[in-house]
Design a protein around this motif. Structure first.
Motif, PDB file in Angstrom:
ATOM      1  N   PHE A 272       5.842   4.745  -6.050  1.00 35.55           N
ATOM      2  CA  PHE A 272       5.424   6.112  -6.276  1.00 35.55           C
ATOM      3  C   PHE A 272       6.393   7.092  -5.635  1.00 35.55           C
ATOM      4  O   PHE A 272       6.979   6.799  -4.600  1.00 35.55           O
ATOM      5  N   GLY A 273       6.560   8.251  -6.264  1.00 34.56           N
ATOM      6  CA  GLY A 273       7.197   9.359  -5.559  1.00 34.56           C
ATOM      7  C   GLY A 273       8.631   9.651  -5.923  1.00 34.56           C
ATOM      8  O   GLY A 273       9.236  10.540  -5.357  1.00 34.56           O
TER       9      GLY A 273
ATOM     10  N   THR B 172       2.760  10.201 -15.648  1.00 29.29           N
ATOM     11  CA  THR B 172       3.996   9.500 -15.984  1.00 29.29           C
ATOM     12  C   THR B 172       3.837   7.998 -15.744  1.00 29.29           C
ATOM     13  O   THR B 172       4.286   7.175 -16.549  1.00 29.29           O
ATOM     14  N   GLY B 173       3.192   7.646 -14.625  1.00 31.24           N
ATOM     15  CA  GLY B 173       2.979   6.233 -14.310  1.00 31.24           C
ATOM     16  C   GLY B 173       2.239   5.524 -15.427  1.00 31.24           C
ATOM     17  O   GLY B 173       2.635   4.443 -15.875  1.00 31.24           O
ATOM     18  N   MET B 174       1.130   6.166 -15.864  1.00 34.48           N
ATOM     19  CA  MET B 174       0.347   5.564 -16.943  1.00 34.48           C
ATOM     20  C   MET B 174       1.176   5.457 -18.219  1.00 34.48           C
ATOM     21  O   MET B 174       1.117   4.441 -18.928  1.00 34.48           O
TER      22      MET B 174
ATOM     23  N   SER C   7       0.864  -1.175   0.000  1.00 32.38           N
ATOM     24  CA  SER C   7       0.000   0.000   0.000  1.00 32.38           C
ATOM     25  C   SER C   7       0.904   1.229   0.000  1.00 32.38           C
ATOM     26  O   SER C   7       1.951   1.243   0.635  1.00 32.38           O
ATOM     27  N   GLY C   8       0.513   2.219  -0.774  1.00 24.80           N
ATOM     28  CA  GLY C   8       1.382   3.388  -0.925  1.00 24.80           C
ATOM     29  C   GLY C   8       2.185   3.342  -2.213  1.00 24.80           C
ATOM     30  O   GLY C   8       2.777   4.338  -2.620  1.00 24.80           O
ATOM     31  N   SER C   9       2.201   2.176  -2.876  1.00 26.94           N
ATOM     32  CA  SER C   9       2.935   2.076  -4.142  1.00 26.94           C
ATOM     33  C   SER C   9       2.139   2.729  -5.270  1.00 26.94           C
ATOM     34  O   SER C   9       2.667   3.005  -6.337  1.00 26.94           O
ATOM     35  N   GLY C  10       0.849   2.942  -5.032  1.00 30.22           N
ATOM     36  CA  GLY C  10       0.003   3.546  -6.042  1.00 30.22           C
ATOM     37  C   GLY C  10      -0.590   2.542  -7.011  1.00 30.22           C
ATOM     38  O   GLY C  10      -1.168   2.927  -8.023  1.00 30.22           O
ATOM     39  N   LYS C  11      -0.499   1.254  -6.689  1.00 28.87           N
ATOM     40  CA  LYS C  11      -0.986   0.250  -7.642  1.00 28.87           C
ATOM     41  C   LYS C  11      -2.485   0.351  -7.882  1.00 28.87           C
ATOM     42  O   LYS C  11      -2.946   0.193  -9.022  1.00 28.87           O
TER      43      LYS C  11
END
Lengths: 98, 337, 288
Positions: free
Chosen positions: C219-220, C274-276, C120-124
């Protein structure tokens, strides 16, 4: 002092898979998965051929892997043996010296 | 479902589920899981024509039971490896014994910690051998350690540092504070070797132990499950000539004759186990209280009848400890919070 | 007991609550989902007061059901929807024994799935939610189920729990307010709002997908990507699975096939766009 003999039953009761230079082992009786790196799989195979003491195992292993047989090698073998006993992949057969 | 009765009926008489509505099935699965009898139920219903979704849920329960069994047998193996160099032959108790011996009581049964019985004079050796093999104390404060060692029928529980499994090492089958004193030496004397260096209680003693577990030890939590063990064992053992007489004798020897009678009446009531009236005795009003307590779970798996439950909690401590000690124990526990 | 039943992919739930309001919220959140097959829910989740008087006096919610963990901390009644969702999750995390669970989100395009494991917190979850609105089908936001008979991903499109900055981000992109649950403030996880996956994800919940790529987002940080050793992938997947051990040799063999057959990489990304874009780039390389 009686030397302890060790034995293994490998790869019977196991599923194994080579991966990144290591051996991935699923051990059926315990249901656990182990990642083994050299020389653990080699030790298991030798101990499955015949029960032997740590000293004999070390000698056979060094011959097989073409390594110098010294105190350091024996130390490594004994340390790995302890781990393999704790995991249940190796068991002690023979008298306890204590 | 208003209580756990349909679960008991389904176990005793699997055909009863063929009348179930969808809601009945949902409740039955929930109650069975709450009573930790879902594995046993899954094996009992395996051959019936069931709705697909139910069949799948029960198949999963059997898979879980198979996994539990693997783990339990492995713990037995590792305990054996730890204890045999010290010349100790552990007597397997409860679930591990049923699984190892292949008894019908083990089919689908939840197996928790490994429970073993060793002679009292070998207790220190057993403890040392297990600690050498990687077990550690769960409770290492002085009061708990002292309490177990002085008053209980077992060592303080040990947990393995790598496998995180627990082992309970018993030297008898009831706490030393209990008012009944089973004959531990006789249990060991009559035990049966089932594999080199591994033993189980003999048939009659196994029943007596299951009865102590059901009635004298604990607040009847898991009562349906413990009673189901008794049903399965009795139905198997009863076919051996002379079994009931031996059970009668052994129960008397272990000062468990009256509790045995009660357990026989309860298993007969809930699981229709055939039992000889000579051993079971007459039905009593009080039996109904026990039945109510054991069935006290609603269709959502929640405990019901809290007043009845509290009564049984006090009772379970009362049986195990004389009142002054009980007060001392509860006081120490309260201070610890 | 107030209750409702719903089927989400392979799992048929009965959810019970001592209070009416949380059930009403769940019904709205899971509107359009199917009912259990044959009307039989096989998994029960429930929420109720930890002590009887806690139903009325300073009400507290405890999560429960067929499978529970000891010492779960009771929550405030205004967070009951979160408690119900946690109870539903807990049943799968602790009770699922049919399919291999991987702690990951997953999306599909052209029948091929991208699995995104992560803490959790990875943004998945957010990434999967975003991709699910941009040409991909959402398969799962938290638990990826693998059918070990054919190694396919089975959809488990439950409501997505959006946290903190992910909430306004999704609110901007999704016009239909009915797809959102109530905004829950000051939960143990911060601000939280549930999002119903889009109608396609729900309509196609029985359509499995072939896993084609495994990407571990974090993330981050500045955008970057690196490959993974198979051994590292094996360990990561087992560590994130709550039922790998219980499923024994079957799961071992399924995971061995996965790490041998499916390419995997890690990537870091500073923002959702950017992730996408990174996921799209990987997908393009794989011809997805």
């Amino acid at each position: 002092m009686t030397a302890r003999l060790y034995r293994a039953d490998y790869p019977q009761h196991c599923r194994t898979h080579a991966i990144d230079g290591m051996t991935l082992v699923f051990h059926r009786p315990s249901g656990t998965t182990h990642f083994l790196s050299a020389p653990a799989p080699e030790m298991l195979i030798l101990l499955s051929e015949a029960p032997m003491s740590a000293a004999v195992l070390c000698q056979r292993l060094c011959e097989q892997l073409d390594l110098p047989q010294d105190d350091e090698a024996l130390y490594v073998v004994e340390a790995r043996l302890d781990e393999l006993i704790a995991s249940g992949l190796v068991r002690v057969q023979g008298l306890d010296p204590h | 479902m208003k209580d756990a009765r349909p679960l008991a009926t389904a176990l005793a008489d699997p055909i009863s589920v063929l009348e179930f509505t969808p809601d009945d099935w949902t409740s039955l699965l929930t109650i069975a899981r709450a009573e930790r009898l879902d594995g046993s139920l899954a094996y009992r219903l395996a051959d019936l024509p069931l709705p697909d979704v139910v069949a799948r849920a029960l198949e999963d329960a059997r898979a879980q039971a198979a996994f539990d069994r693997t783990q339990a047998l492995w713990e037995v193996e590792m305990a054996h490896r730890a204890l045999s160099p010290a010349g100790i032959e552990p007597i397997l108790l409860k679930g591990s014994a049923f699984a190892f011996a292949g008894l019908p009581a083990g089919l689908g049964r939840l197996i928790g910690d490994l429970d073993i019985l060793v002679p009292r004079d070998r207790l220190d050796d057993a403890e040392a051998a297990l600690i050498r093999a990687g077990f550690e104390w769960v409770k290492d404060n002085e009061y708990d350690q002292g309490y177990y060692r002085q008053w209980m029928h077992e060592l303080p529980p040990l947990i393995h540092r790598d496998r995180e499994t627990m082992i309970d090492v018993h030297h008898t089958i009831l706490p030393l504070t209990a008012r009944r004193t089973p004959d531990a030496a006789a249990l060991i004397e009559a035990s049966v070797e089932i594999a080199p260096g591994l033993r189980v209680l003999n048939a009659a003693d196994m029943i007596v132990h299951a009865v102590t577990h059901l009635l004298a030890d604990g607040d009847l939590a898991g009562g349906l499950r413990n009673l189901w063990d008794i049903d399965r064992l009795l139905r198997l053992f009863a076919s051996t000539p002379g079994f009931w007489d031996e059970l009668d004798e052994r129960a008397a020897l272990h000062e468990m004759r009256a509790p045995l009678g009660l357990a026989l009446r309860l298993t007969n009531r809930l699981y229709a186990t055939p039992v000889p009236p000579r051993l079971a005795g007459y039905d009593r009003m009080r039996d109904l209280l026990f039945v109510r307590r054991m069935l006290a779970r609603d269709g959502w798996g929640r405990p019901i009848r809290p007043v009845n439950r509290l009564g049984f909690y006090i009772r379970s401590h009362w049986i195990r400890m004389p009142p002054v000690m009980l007060a001392r124990h509860l006081w120490t526990k309260a201070k610890a919070k | 007991m107030h209750h409702f039943s719903v089927r989400i992919g392979a799992i048929s739930y009965r959810v019970g609550s001592a209070w009416a309001a949380p059930i009403a919220s769940l019904r709205r959140l899971y509107a359009d989902y199917p009912v259990p097959e044959d009307g039989i829910a096989t998994v029960t989740a429930r929420i109720g007061p930890p002590r009887p008087w806690r139903r009325w006096i300073r009400p507290q919610v405890e999560i429960g059901g067929d499978h529970t963990l000891p010492d779960t901390v009771p929550m405030a009644l205004r967070h009951a929807l979160l408690a119900a969702e946690m109870a539903m999750n807990m049943q799968v995390a602790l009770g699922e024994r049919r399919h291999l669970l991987i702690h990951a989100s997953a999306v599909e395009r052209g029948g091929r799935a991208v699995i995104m494991p992560g803490d959790s917190g990875s943004g998945k979850s957010t990434l999967a939610a975003l991709l699910g609105e941009n040409g991909w089908r959402l398969l799962a936001d938290e638990f990826v189920m693998i059918d070990m008979a054919n190694d396919m991903v089975l959809p488990f499109p439950r409501a997505i729990s959006l946290k903190n900055s992910a909430i306004p981000e999704m609110e901007r992109r999704i016009a239909d307010p009915a797809r959102f649950g109530p905004l829950l403030r000051q939960t143990p996880k911060g601000e939280l709002r549930h999002l119903r996956p889009n109608p396609e994800a729900i309509a196609r919940m029985d359509e499995p997908a072939r896993p084609a790529l495994i990407l571990f987002p974090s993330f981050g940080l500045d955008p970057a990507a690196e490959g993974m050793h198979k051994s590292e992938l094996f360990v990561s997947l087992t560590e994130g699975s709550t039922n790998y051990i219980a499923l024994g040799q079957t799961a071992f063999e399924a995971l061995v096939r996965m790490v041998e057959d499916i390419p995997a990489a890690r990537f870091t990304y500073p923002d959702s766009e950017t992730g996408m874009a990174i996921v799209e780039q990987f997908a393009a390389e794989m011809g997805i």
